[in-house]
Design a protein around this motif. Structure first.
Motif, PDB file in Angstrom:
ATOM      1  N   GLU A 187       0.813  -1.218   0.000  1.00  0.00           N
ATOM      2  CA  GLU A 187       0.000   0.000   0.000  1.00  0.00           C
ATOM      3  C   GLU A 187       0.847   1.269   0.000  1.00  0.00           C
ATOM      4  O   GLU A 187       0.552   2.213  -0.711  1.00  0.00           O
ATOM      5  N   ILE A 188       1.896   1.295   0.798  1.00  0.00           N
ATOM      6  CA  ILE A 188       2.687   2.518   0.979  1.00  0.00           C
ATOM      7  C   ILE A 188       4.009   2.451   0.235  1.00  0.00           C
ATOM      8  O   ILE A 188       4.447   3.425  -0.375  1.00  0.00           O
ATOM      9  N   ASN A 189       4.680   1.301   0.281  1.00  0.00           N
ATOM     10  CA  ASN A 189       5.988   1.104  -0.366  1.00  0.00           C
ATOM     11  C   ASN A 189       7.009   2.119   0.127  1.00  0.00           C
ATOM     12  O   ASN A 189       7.652   2.801  -0.646  1.00  0.00           O
ATOM     13  N   SER A 190       7.121   2.243   1.452  1.00  0.00           N
ATOM     14  CA  SER A 190       8.082   3.149   2.069  1.00  0.00           C
ATOM     15  C   SER A 190       9.262   2.345   2.590  1.00  0.00           C
ATOM     16  O   SER A 190       9.094   1.393   3.355  1.00  0.00           O
ATOM     17  N   THR A 191      10.456   2.726   2.165  1.00  0.00           N
ATOM     18  CA  THR A 191      11.653   2.005   2.597  1.00  0.00           C
ATOM     19  C   THR A 191      11.854   2.115   4.099  1.00  0.00           C
ATOM     20  O   THR A 191      12.222   1.144   4.769  1.00  0.00           O
ATOM     21  N   THR A 192      11.603   3.297   4.650  1.00  0.00           N
ATOM     22  CA  THR A 192      11.784   3.491   6.091  1.00  0.00           C
ATOM     23  C   THR A 192      10.817   2.624   6.886  1.00  0.00           C
ATOM     24  O   THR A 192      11.194   1.995   7.885  1.00  0.00           O
ATOM     25  N   GLU A 193       9.553   2.562   6.457  1.00  0.00           N
ATOM     26  CA  GLU A 193       8.578   1.720   7.143  1.00  0.00           C
ATOM     27  C   GLU A 193       8.965   0.241   7.048  1.00  0.00           C
ATOM     28  O   GLU A 193       8.842  -0.523   8.010  1.00  0.00           O
ATOM     29  N   GLU A 194       9.445  -0.166   5.870  1.00  0.00           N
ATOM     30  CA  GLU A 194       9.824  -1.567   5.679  1.00  0.00           C
ATOM     31  C   GLU A 194      10.970  -1.949   6.602  1.00  0.00           C
ATOM     32  O   GLU A 194      10.957  -3.018   7.229  1.00  0.00           O
ATOM     33  N   ILE A 195      11.972  -1.062   6.720  1.00  0.00           N
ATOM     34  CA  ILE A 195      13.101  -1.348   7.619  1.00  0.00           C
ATOM     35  C   ILE A 195      12.636  -1.388   9.066  1.00  0.00           C
ATOM     36  O   ILE A 195      13.048  -2.255   9.856  1.00  0.00           O
ATOM     37  N   ALA A 196      11.746  -0.454   9.439  1.00  0.00           N
ATOM     38  CA  ALA A 196      11.259  -0.417  10.820  1.00  0.00           C
ATOM     39  C   ALA A 196      10.472  -1.673  11.165  1.00  0.00           C
ATOM     40  O   ALA A 196      10.599  -2.223  12.280  1.00  0.00           O
ATOM     41  N   LEU A 197       9.678  -2.185  10.230  1.00  0.00           N
ATOM     42  CA  LEU A 197       8.886  -3.386  10.494  1.00  0.00           C
ATOM     43  C   LEU A 197       9.744  -4.644  10.564  1.00  0.00           C
ATOM     44  O   LEU A 197       9.272  -5.690  11.000  1.00  0.00           O
TER      45      LEU A 197
END
Length: 575
Positions: free
Chosen positions: A476-486
């Motif tokens: 849905e978002i495709n955010s690199t920062t969110e992916e690393i945080a998760l």
């Protein structure tokens, strides 16, 4: 041959009533003159071409007029008004601070202030571009500005208020001029066109008003340019588009239709056509962002007045907004915004924009995927990882009670995207392996209409749910920062999820999706008090020895005999 006079000078306002788009300024000034509450110094500030110097001249002319009208306007026939109109007034002095910004220029002005007016009541000093005065000139001007003679009035004008000393600002009555609205500019241009006998299209005037960015002088200059370009005293929308090199709305409407249909080839062809006409790719991306914003605004009749476009364009926006969903527009603005941010740093800028268009063209398909198909794909993926731990990418199968829960790998993403159902896909066994629940003879097969039974919260089940949310969020978002945080390590302590992050950017990403994450997990588990507790781990900085003294102390810590050797030989460390 008669000399040509540009419209900005020929139709310059000479009364407060004729000033365009600054009614809050002109009303205040007229009331001050009517009640004789004139300040000793005025400061007119605002963007270029909005009427600062014009209002200063009208104010100076009105103050000294001998026969004011009932509307507090200069008569234009008395001795003071006639001398002002002929540039022969001895009571009104203009100083361009851009070229006369030294201390000597200000001292000469102060010397003139000492002499009272020969005719009239006031001597008015208009200082344009006052922010260009030097520091010493400002200081020399302070005393006179604070306590001028009763007959002296100073009117300062500037486009950069922040460059003026606070001591100057505190001595002035400040008037902030607004940018002129495109519709007001179009009405004024229509008035001039009628005076000059020029046939114009209303859309052409509105386009000039938008291109002027709130500056009437710029609009008048563009109007003169387009009139000169025309050979038949007619101003058409197409001619203004070509002459001002403006990207037409129609390109964006056609492109949006192609994107909503999922036609990647058609969208790339339209972009190529725009580039062939000489338009910049970055300008195109910014215009696409504005187009999506206008479509989003057009969805509600209350916000339609926020559109600064012509009536015909407003109708097109209202029509196309019915076919574009808010999800498509918001996701499209996010994708185009990333393209805008990365455009200048990209090596292949055209490819970057084309990739953005490909994503947008595929967006409608992604948003309309069948949830059942996505659920089956996710089920197969988790089954494979649970039954064959050795095949799990970059991770091993989780063991109960093993402490921190491993995070999903970046490549572990289902090929399709949609909203995942809140029903539990898998039931973990006692050994940590997930098995598919089988219906029994006594228990009826659950249907979609039956209520979903929430599962008890365990570390293993939380890991599977975390996988699902991470995949869903990435699609849905495709955010690199969110992916690393998760993907960071987290633990389940009671009903509290503790996750350790590297920096504040990851903390902002987690906080931004906190509500969605907790809502997703609470729907799956019987844990209404579930909480998320992120924290940033302190970073340890290992600084290497740099100076000679630091290197010696570093070696002495490893071998204390070095200090004994230094004392015995009487050596000094070279600092």
């Amino acid at each position: 041959m008669e000399n040509f006079v540009v419209s900005a000078r020929k139709y310059r306002p000479v009364t407060f009533e004729s000033v365009v788009g600054q009614s809050h300024i002109t009303t205040t000034l007229r009331n001050a003159i009517r009640t004789n509450h004139l300040a000793q110094a005025f400061l007119f500030c605002g963007p270029r071409g909005v009427g600062k110097t014009t209002c200063a001249r009208i104010l100076a002319k009105t103050i000294n007029c001998l026969q004011l009208t009932e509307d507090v306007e200069p008569c234009g026939v008395c001795e003071s008004c006639v001398s002002f109109q002929n540039n022969a007034s001895f009571n009104i002095h203009e100083l361009d601070a851009a070229s006369n910004n030294s201390v000597e220029d200000i001292r000469n002005l102060i010397d003139q202030v000492r002499y009272p007016p020969q005719t009239g009541k006031y001597k008015i000093y208009i200082i344009d571009e006052v922010h260009m005065l030097s520091q010493a000139a400002f200081n020399a001007f302070l005393k006179t500005l604070e306590e001028p003679p009763s007959y002296a009035i100073f009117i300062l004008a500037t486009t950069e208020k922040h460059k003026i000393l606070p001591t100057i600002l505190s001595r002035c009555q400040i008037f902030d001029f607004n940018r002129i609205q495109p519709r007001d500019i179009a009405e004024h241009l229509q008035f001039i066109a009628d005076k000059e006998g020029i046939t114009v299209d209303q859309e052409a005037l509105e386009l000039i008003g938008q291109k002027a960015d709130g500056g009437l002088r710029d609009a008048l200059s563009m109007f003169d340019l387009n009139v000169t370009f025309s050979t038949d005293n007619r101003l058409t929308y197409e001619a203004v588009l070509e002459n001002l090199h403006v990207l037409d709305y129609d390109y964006y409407f056609r492109l949006t239709d192609a994107l909503l249909e999922g036609s990647t080839p058609q969208s790339l062809i339209i972009f190529d056509e725009i580039l062939r006409k000489g338009f910049d790719g970055h300008l195109f991306v910014v215009g696409l962002l504005e187009h999506f914003r206008n479509l989003l605004v057009s969805k509600d009749p209350v916000t339609i007045p926020l559109l600064q476009v012509s009536e015909s364009a407003m109708q097109k926006y209202a029509q196309q907004s019915t076919t574009a969903s808010p999800s498509f527009l918001l996701s499209g603005m996010s994708i185009a915004g990333q393209c805008d941010i990365n455009y200048k740093s990209a090596k292949n800028q055209r490819l970057l924009v084309e990739l953005c268009l490909m994503k947008l063209a595929n967006l409608t398909h992604v948003l309309n995927l069948d949830p059942q198909a996505v659920e089956e794909t996710a089920k197969k993926k988790v089954d494979t990882v649970s039954l064959n731990p050795s095949k799990a990418p970059n991770e091993t199968a989780p063991q109960p009670g093993s402490g921190p829960i491993a995070q999903p790998a970046a490549t572990d993403v289902p090929p399709k995207r949609s909203k995942l159902r809140s029903t539990a896909l898998l039931t973990p066994s006692l050994h940590g392996a997930a098995t598919t629940p089988q219906p029994t003879a006594d228990a009826p097969t659950p249907t979609e209409e039956e209520p979903v039974v929430k599962e008890p919260l365990t570390s293993e089940k939380l890991q599977l749910a975390w996988y699902q949310f991470a995949d869903k969020r990435k699609r849905e978002i495709n955010s690199t920062t969110e992916e690393i945080a998760l993907r960071k390590t987290f633990q389940l302590v009671d009903n509290r999820i503790e996750i350790v992050l590297d920096n504040d950017h990851q903390m902002d990403a987690i906080q931004g999706m906190r509500y969605d994450l907790l809502s997703f997990l609470k729907r799956k588990f019987d844990a209404p008090t579930l909480e998320l507790q992120p924290r940033v781990a302190p970073q340890e900085v290992n600084r290497q020895p740099y100076t000679s003294a630091e290197k010696f102390n570093y070696l002495a810590e490893k071998n204390p005999h070095l200090k004994d050797l230094q004392k015995a030989l009487g050596l000094d460390v070279d600092f």
